[in-house]
Design a protein around this motif. Structure first.
Motif, PDB file in Angstrom:
ATOM      1  N   SER A 176      -6.442  -5.179  -3.233  1.00 29.48           N
ATOM      2  CA  SER A 176      -7.219  -4.935  -4.312  1.00 29.48           C
ATOM      3  C   SER A 176      -7.035  -6.596  -5.034  1.00 29.48           C
ATOM      4  CB  SER A 176      -7.213  -3.885  -5.177  1.00 29.48           C
ATOM      5  OG  SER A 176      -7.695  -3.156  -6.212  1.00 29.48           O
ATOM      6  N   HIS A 177      -7.503  -7.126  -5.796  1.00 27.06           N
ATOM      7  CA  HIS A 177      -7.580  -8.481  -6.786  1.00 27.06           C
ATOM      8  C   HIS A 177      -7.668  -8.193  -8.271  1.00 27.06           C
ATOM      9  CE1 HIS A 177      -6.487 -10.761  -3.117  1.00 27.06           C
ATOM     10  NE2 HIS A 177      -7.949 -10.230  -2.310  1.00 27.06           N
ATOM     11  N   HIS A 178      -6.578  -7.747  -8.995  1.00 24.92           N
ATOM     12  CA  HIS A 178      -6.575  -8.425 -10.513  1.00 24.92           C
ATOM     13  C   HIS A 178      -6.195  -9.179 -11.819  1.00 24.92           C
ATOM     14  CE1 HIS A 178      -5.957  -4.215  -9.243  1.00 24.92           C
ATOM     15  NE2 HIS A 178      -4.648  -4.475  -8.764  1.00 24.92           N
TER      16      HIS A 178
ATOM     17  N   THR B 296      -1.825  -9.573  -8.933  1.00 25.39           N
ATOM     18  CA  THR B 296      -2.189  -9.408  -9.569  1.00 25.39           C
ATOM     19  C   THR B 296      -1.547 -11.037 -10.345  1.00 25.39           C
ATOM     20  OG1 THR B 296      -1.974  -7.713 -10.667  1.00 25.39           O
ATOM     21  CG2 THR B 296      -2.032  -9.418 -12.501  1.00 25.39           C
TER      22      THR B 296
ATOM     23  N   LYS C 222      -4.010   0.690  -1.219  1.00 25.67           N
ATOM     24  CA  LYS C 222      -4.142  -0.984  -1.441  1.00 25.67           C
ATOM     25  C   LYS C 222      -2.894  -1.407  -1.238  1.00 25.67           C
ATOM     26  CE  LYS C 222      -9.700  -0.892  -1.518  1.00 25.67           C
ATOM     27  NZ  LYS C 222     -10.649  -1.190  -2.455  1.00 25.67           N
TER      28      LYS C 222
ATOM     29  N   HIS D 192      -2.257  -4.566  -3.720  1.00 28.17           N
ATOM     30  CA  HIS D 192      -2.328  -4.873  -4.920  1.00 28.17           C
ATOM     31  C   HIS D 192      -2.221  -5.959  -5.150  1.00 28.17           C
ATOM     32  CE1 HIS D 192      -4.861  -1.724  -6.543  1.00 28.17           C
ATOM     33  NE2 HIS D 192      -4.376  -0.695  -5.471  1.00 28.17           N
TER      34      HIS D 192
ATOM     35  N   HIS E 286      -1.614  -2.022 -10.376  1.00 27.84           N
ATOM     36  CA  HIS E 286      -1.448  -2.065  -8.890  1.00 27.84           C
ATOM     37  C   HIS E 286      -1.349  -0.132  -8.783  1.00 27.84           C
ATOM     38  CE1 HIS E 286       0.690  -5.758  -8.213  1.00 27.84           C
ATOM     39  NE2 HIS E 286      -0.918  -5.862  -9.343  1.00 27.84           N
TER      40      HIS E 286
ATOM     41  N   THR F 139       1.147   2.505  -3.360  1.00 32.69           N
ATOM     42  CA  THR F 139       0.222   2.502  -4.445  1.00 32.69           C
ATOM     43  C   THR F 139      -0.873   3.971  -4.613  1.00 32.69           C
ATOM     44  OG1 THR F 139      -1.588   1.232  -2.611  1.00 32.69           O
ATOM     45  CG2 THR F 139       0.180   0.151  -4.943  1.00 32.69           C
TER      46      THR F 139
ATOM     47  N   SER G  35       0.785  -1.359   0.331  1.00 25.35           N
ATOM     48  CA  SER G  35      -0.465  -0.007  -0.329  1.00 25.35           C
ATOM     49  C   SER G  35       0.982   1.302   0.207  1.00 25.35           C
ATOM     50  CB  SER G  35      -0.800  -0.435   1.388  1.00 25.35           C
ATOM     51  OG  SER G  35       0.037  -0.406   2.504  1.00 25.35           O
TER      52      SER G  35
END
Length: 447
Positions: free
Chosen positions: A160-162, A128, A124, A126, A227, A120, A117
């Motif tokens: 946060s998920h990608h 991926t 958050k 992130h 991100h 970013t 975090s």
């Protein structure tokens, strides 16, 4: 706010085997078709986790994937019951079946790229998941990896998920194995150094000629955008294609970073002097940046690859000094062991070394750093992590008992014709989902 780095180590799966599926990975190819010991493999990994926990470090657990991947076999035209599908696939294409049995998700350095975090714009953490599209057996992993990450980091306020990048080879992404972070402390804004092997669209950049470059520039740039990295927190440099052709398939086979230290081979990067100068200029920390280049004269590329010196973990201890967590192969290699002794006596933060027996993983091409995904978390974020995936002595005892109950002590190529192996594997993971409070993350649980 104070932050810590948590290493989420991959549990070796029940179908751990040596199929030689990873072209470009010298260890994987050289041990193809050897018999494996899944029980020994998972217990070796758990011992390393326990040792890190006892050093006072935060340690996490990353579950394996369901193997064999029956759904992929169905998509490829095999029909009938699970038993019939296994029997047909073994008869028609045993190499394909072994790929569907692969336990390669154990190497969680390839699971995802993680941005803390502090780096970013939205504050958050992130994630991926890597698409791993360069190898068929690894390309099966991203969907389950994302589901596991969401079960582990299941608070939208902090995480946060990608979705993984497009599957086309233009965006080949191998995760944190090609990603370093330099910083004063885990709580401070850091410099995320993305290392790529080639560019898909810029033909002016050189490429390896023998082995594939698995990480593309375009993939690294896409992850940085996803991100929402601060502009001064990202840097893209190219790995030396010459060493890729010598078996350095990921950056973490030739370089490792932690805090304000970058330990790398002198041949690690393309135009290395310029690349290191870029890193020095981009680094904004107040502490002295230590870039330690290991000379070829002391450690050859061959020795670096065979010993996995750079695939060691580099971790910060409570007193601020750093520990090199190395495989026993580094101790057995005379040149590498001699260099490590020189390193820890030199004027730099790396003052300690500890060697671990990870032979089962090493023979398939993954060392200590391959087995863990690094996640820097502040206190609030750490408290938001699924508590069941945080390591403890009680969890260790539970997992050792689980492994001894469910894992075989030998697997050979003929064992993949045995449908009972599928039953054993799925039963093990069904129990593990309760131990780690993962919900229904596996495809066989949702049918």
């Amino acid at each position: 706010m104070h932050a810590v780095e948590v290493n989420f180590d991959g549990l070796v799966g029940p179908t751990h085997n040596y199929a030689g599926l990873s072209y470009g990975n010298v260890a994987s190819l050289s041990h193809a078709s050897s018999h494996s010991n899944p029980r020994e493999a998972v217990l070796q990994g758990l011992e390393k986790m326990k040792a890190m926990h006892e050093l006072g470090l935060e340690q996490g657990i990353f579950a394996p994937h369901a193997r064999p991947d029956i759904n992929v076999l169905k998509r490829l035209g095999f029909t009938g019951s699970d038993r019939q599908i296994i029997e047909k696939a073994f008869k028609a294409d045993p190499i394909l079946l072994r790929a569907c049995y692969s336990a390669s998700a154990m190497w969680t350095a390839n699971a995802a790229t993680v941005s803390p975090s502090a780096d970013t714009l939205d504050g958050k953490v992130h994630f991926t998941a890597a698409n791993l599209n360069n190898k068929f057996h690894r390309s099966l992993e991203p969907t389950t990896t994302t589901a596991l990450l969401k079960a582990m980091f299941n608070n939208d306020h902090y995480f946060s998920h990608h979705c993984h990048l497009p599957d086309q080879g233009f965006f080949g992404d191998e995760g944190a194995a090609n990603h370093n972070r330099l910083c004063d402390s885990h709580a401070d804004t850091g410099l995320e150094v993305f290392v790529f092997g080639a560019s898909s669209f810029n033909n002016a950049l050189p490429k390896p000629s023998k082995f594939p470059a698995r990480q593309t520039l375009e993939a690294s740039q896409a992850v940085a955008r996803l991100h929402q990295l601060k502009p001064h927190s990202q840097l893209f440099i190219q790995q030396n294609p010459v060493v890729i052709d010598q078996g350095v398939f990921h950056n973490d086979v030739i370089a490792v970073a932690n805090g304000n230290v970058l330990l790398c081979h002198e041949q690690a990067f393309l135009n290395q002097a310029h690349a290191l100068d870029e890193i020095k200029k981009a680094y904004t920390g107040e502490k002295t940046l230590h870039i330690i280049e290991v000379p070829t004269q002391k450690v050859s590329i061959t020795d670096a690859v065979s010993s996995y010196l750079f695939n060691s973990q580099l971790i910060t201890l409570a007193d601020g000094s750093m520990l090199l967590v190395a495989p026993q192969e580094c101790q057995r290699n005379l040149a590498v062991h001699q260099y490590i002794q020189e390193l820890i006596l030199s004027d730099n933060p790396i003052q300690h070394v500890r060697f671990f027996d990870l032979r089962q993983s090493m023979q398939n091409g993954g060392g200590p750093a391959c087995l863990r995904l690094r996640v820097a978390l502040n206190a609030n974020e750490l408290n938001a992590v699924n508590p069941a995936v945080r390591f403890s002595h009680d969890k260790y005892d539970q997992l050792v008992n689980w492994a001894n109950t469910h894992y075989r002590d030998s697997l050979t190529s003929n064992d993949f014709a045995d449908p009972q192996l599928l039953t054993e594997s799925y039963q093990a993971l069904d129990e593990l989902t309760s131990l780690l409070n993962l919900g229904s993350v596996y495809p066989f649980q949702q049918q």
